[in-house]
Design an enzyme around this catalytic site. Structure first.
Site, short mmCIF file in Angstrom:
data_model
loop_
_atom_site.label_atom_id
_atom_site.label_comp_id
_atom_site.label_asym_id
_atom_site.label_seq_id
_atom_site.Cartn_x
_atom_site.Cartn_y
_atom_site.Cartn_z
N TYR A 1 -6.79 6.66 47.87
CA TYR A 1 -6.80 5.74 47.01
C TYR A 1 -5.70 5.52 46.20
CZ TYR A 1 -7.90 3.90 42.32
OH TYR A 1 -7.80 3.28 41.28
N LYS B 1 -3.18 2.06 46.04
CA LYS B 1 -2.99 1.20 44.98
C LYS B 1 -1.38 1.26 44.66
CE LYS B 1 -6.54 0.05 42.42
NZ LYS B 1 -7.01 -1.17 42.21
N HIS C 1 -9.68 4.99 31.69
CA HIS C 1 -10.44 4.28 30.58
C HIS C 1 -11.94 4.21 30.78
CE1 HIS C 1 -8.71 1.71 33.71
NE2 HIS C 1 -9.67 0.91 33.43
N1 GDD Z 1 -16.03 12.14 39.42
C1 GDD Z 1 -15.95 13.48 39.19
N2 GDD Z 1 -17.31 14.07 39.49
N3 GDD Z 1 -14.86 14.06 38.68
C2 GDD Z 1 -14.94 15.15 38.58
C3 GDD Z 1 -16.36 15.79 38.70
C4 GDD Z 1 -17.53 15.39 39.08
O1 GDD Z 1 -18.64 15.95 39.32
N4 GDD Z 1 -15.89 17.31 38.04
C5 GDD Z 1 -14.75 17.34 37.99
N5 GDD Z 1 -14.10 16.31 37.92
C6 GDD Z 1 -12.64 15.84 37.79
C7 GDD Z 1 -12.11 15.25 38.93
O2 GDD Z 1 -11.58 16.17 39.88
C8 GDD Z 1 -10.60 14.55 38.36
O3 GDD Z 1 -9.63 15.44 37.69
C9 GDD Z 1 -11.33 14.17 36.88
O4 GDD Z 1 -12.37 14.88 36.88
C10 GDD Z 1 -11.54 12.62 36.65
O5 GDD Z 1 -12.31 12.20 37.93
P1 GDD Z 1 -12.86 10.79 37.60
O6 GDD Z 1 -13.83 10.22 36.35
O7 GDD Z 1 -13.65 10.40 39.16
O8 GDD Z 1 -11.59 9.76 37.66
P2 GDD Z 1 -10.27 9.82 38.17
O9 GDD Z 1 -9.41 10.33 37.25
O10 GDD Z 1 -10.28 10.53 39.67
O11 GDD Z 1 -9.90 8.31 38.54
C11 GDD Z 1 -10.38 7.13 37.76
O12 GDD Z 1 -9.26 6.87 36.72
C12 GDD Z 1 -8.09 6.18 37.35
C13 GDD Z 1 -7.18 6.05 36.47
O13 GDD Z 1 -7.44 5.04 35.81
C14 GDD Z 1 -10.86 5.95 38.39
O14 GDD Z 1 -11.43 5.10 37.42
C15 GDD Z 1 -9.96 5.56 39.02
O15 GDD Z 1 -10.21 4.35 40.00
C16 GDD Z 1 -8.66 5.14 38.35
O16 GDD Z 1 -7.55 4.56 38.96
#
Ligand code: GDD
Length: 346
Positions: A151, A155, A181
Site C-alpha cells: 500500500y 502511494k 484521520h
Molecule cells: N485495522 C486494524 N485492525 N488495525 C489494527 C488492529 C485491528 O484489529 N489492531 C491493531 N491495529 C493497528 C495496526 O497494526 C496499525 O498499526 C494501527 O492499528 C492503525 O491501523 P489502521 O486503522 O488500519 O490504519 P493505518 O494506520 O494502517 O492506515 C490508515 O491511515 C493511513 C494514514 O492516513 C489508512 O486510512 C490508510 O489508508 C492511510 O493512508
C-alpha cells in the site's frame, strides 16, 4: 456567476463525503465517482444529507477511457483523487490490485489532464504511511520515505508521479500527506472505528469482545472533517505544493482504548502479554478486548508523528479537534446512531 465544478473520486468514502459537503457549502457543483462493480454504498453521503445535491458517475478507477469521457464531459475545475485501496493490511495479500488502483489510476488521471491540455487542478491523497518506520521524530515534507507495505509503496510512487508531473508540465498538481484521520464515518475495518463501535456495542448491545492486533503502534490521529479543509486550502493557494497534514501528537492504540473507555464509564485493565493479553472492565469484569494474531501485519509501522508547520504557516490551517475530542465524537456519534431510528453502517 457560473459555479465551479469539482470531481471527487471515492466520494462515498469518509473523506469524499466530508469533502463533498464542504465543497457544496462553498457553492461548488459536486460530481462524484462511484465504482461500477461494487454496491457502492451511499450511507456516508446519506448521513450528511447531501445525496440529492451530487451528480454521480460510475466507472472503475483504472478504466482510462471511461474516466477520460467523464472528465471531458463535466470539465471539472478541480479533481480530488480520494479513491483507492486504502487498507494497509489488505495490500499484503493483494499487492497487484493495490498498485493498479492506487498507482495506475493516478497516472491515468494526470495523463488525461496532460493529453487534453486541461487546466484542471489535481489533488492526490498521499499518506503518512509513505514514511514507514522513519527514525525521524517529527515527519515533515522533507523526511525520506521508507514505505513498509505494498500500500505504502503504491502511494509513494503515486506521490512521486504528482511531483514529477508538476515539475515537467507545470500543472496545478498537489499532494496532501495526510496522517491518520478518523471520524464516525470511518470504515469498520480501521482500528479506531473497530474500537469505538466495539465498545459501544459491548455496553449497549452486549456484543462480543473486540479482537485486535498490535496495541502498541502509535499514530498521529486527527479528525477527517478538519483534514478536508486542508485539502481545499491547498487547492486554493496561489501555487501547487505538497503539505503534511497532521496534529503533531502521537498516541498508541492502547491510549485510544483508554480514552474511549473513559467516555463510556469503563475502567479498562490490561492483563497478560503478547497474544495472551486481554483487556477487561474492572467494575463489571466484562471482557472488552482479545488479542488475535490475525490482525498483526507482515510488517508494522510502529510510530508516526507529523509536523504540520508548513501548512499552518503557509495556509493558516489549524485542526479544530484534538485527540480527546476526536475519540469523544466517535463514541458519542455511535451511541446516537444506535439510539436513532435510521441506523448507519459504514
Ligand atoms: N485495522 C486494524 N485492525 N488495525 C489494527 C488492529 C485491528 O484489529 N489492531 C491493531 N491495529 C493497528 C495496526 O497494526 C496499525 O498499526 C494501527 O492499528 C492503525 O491501523 P489502521 O486503522 O488500519 O490504519 P493505518 O494506520 O494502517 O492506515 C490508515 O491511515 C493511513 C494514514 O492516513 C489508512 O486510512 C490508510 O489508508 C492511510 O493512508
Amino acid at each position: 456567476m457560473k459555479k465551479k465544478v469539482a470531481f471527487i473520486t471515492g466520494i462515498n468514502g469518509q473523506d469524499g463525503a466530508y469533502l463533498a459537503k464542504f465543497l457544496l457549502d462553498k457553492n461548488y457543483s459536486v460530481h462524484g465517482l462511484l465504482r461500477r462493480s461494487s454496491n457502492s454504498k451511499l450511507s456516508r453521503i446519506d448521513y450528511l444529507n447531501i445525496i440529492n445535491k451530487i451528480t454521480f458517475h460510475s466507472s472503475e478507477l483504472n478504466e482510462f477511457k471511461n474516466i477520460e469521457d467523464i472528465i471531458k464531459k463535466i470539465k471539472p475545475d478541480v479533481i480530488y483523487n480520494l479513491a483507492g485501496q486504502s487498507f494497509v493490511q489488505y495490500s499484503f495479500n493483494n499487492p497487484s490490485y493495490t498498485f493498479d488502483i492506487n498507482l495506475h489510476s493516478v497516472l491515468n488521471m494526470l495523463e488525461i489532464i496532460r493529453r487534453n491540455k486541461l487546466d484542471t487542478k489535481f489533488y492526490q491523497a498521499s499518506t503518512s504511511e509513505m514514511y514507514g518506520n522513519s527514525n525521524v521524530d517529527l515527519q515533515n515534507e522533507n523526511t525520506i520515505f521508507q514505505p513498509a507495505s505494498p500500500y505504502a509503496i503504491s502511494k509513494t510512487a503515486a506521490h512521486h508521479l504528482v511531483v514529477n508531473y508538476r515539475a515537467n508540465y507545470k500543472g496545478f498538481f498537489c499532494s496532501g500527506i495526510l496522517f491518520n484521520h478518523e471520524s464516525f464515518l470511518r470504515g469498520i475495518e480501521f482500528v479506531t472505528k473497530k474500537i469505538t463501535d466495539g465498545l459501544v456495542g459491548i455496553i449497549h448491545e452486549n456484543t462480543k469482545p473486540i479482537r485486535l492486533g498490535n496495541l502498541d503502534a502509535k499514530r498521529d490521529w486527527g479528525f477527517a472533517g478538519d483534514y478536508v479543509e486542508a485539502m481545499y486550502l491547498m487547492m486554493h493557494y496561489k501555487k501547487p505544493d505538497d503539505y503534511v497534514v497532521a496534529t503533531g501528537q502521537t498516541k498508541s492504540i492502547r491510549e485510544f482504548i483508554i480514552i474511549a473507555c473513559s467516555y463510556l464509564g469503563l475502567c479498562p485493565v490490561f492483563e497478560g502479554e503478547g497474544l495472551n493479553e486481554i483487556c477487561y472492565d474492572k467494575k463489571t469484569n466484562k471482557k472488552l478486548i482479545i488479542i488475535d494474531k490475525k490482525y498483526f501485519r507482515a510488517q508494522e509501522v510502529h510510530r508516526l508523528k507529523g509536523d504540520p508547520s508548513k501548512i499552518k504557516k503557509t495556509l493558516k490551517w489549524k485542526p479544530k479537534y484534538n485527540f480527546e475530542k476526536l475519540v469523544e465524537h466517535m463514541v458519542k456519534s455511535q451511541i446516537d446512531n444506535l439510539n436513532s431510528k435510521k441506523k448507519f453502517i459504514f
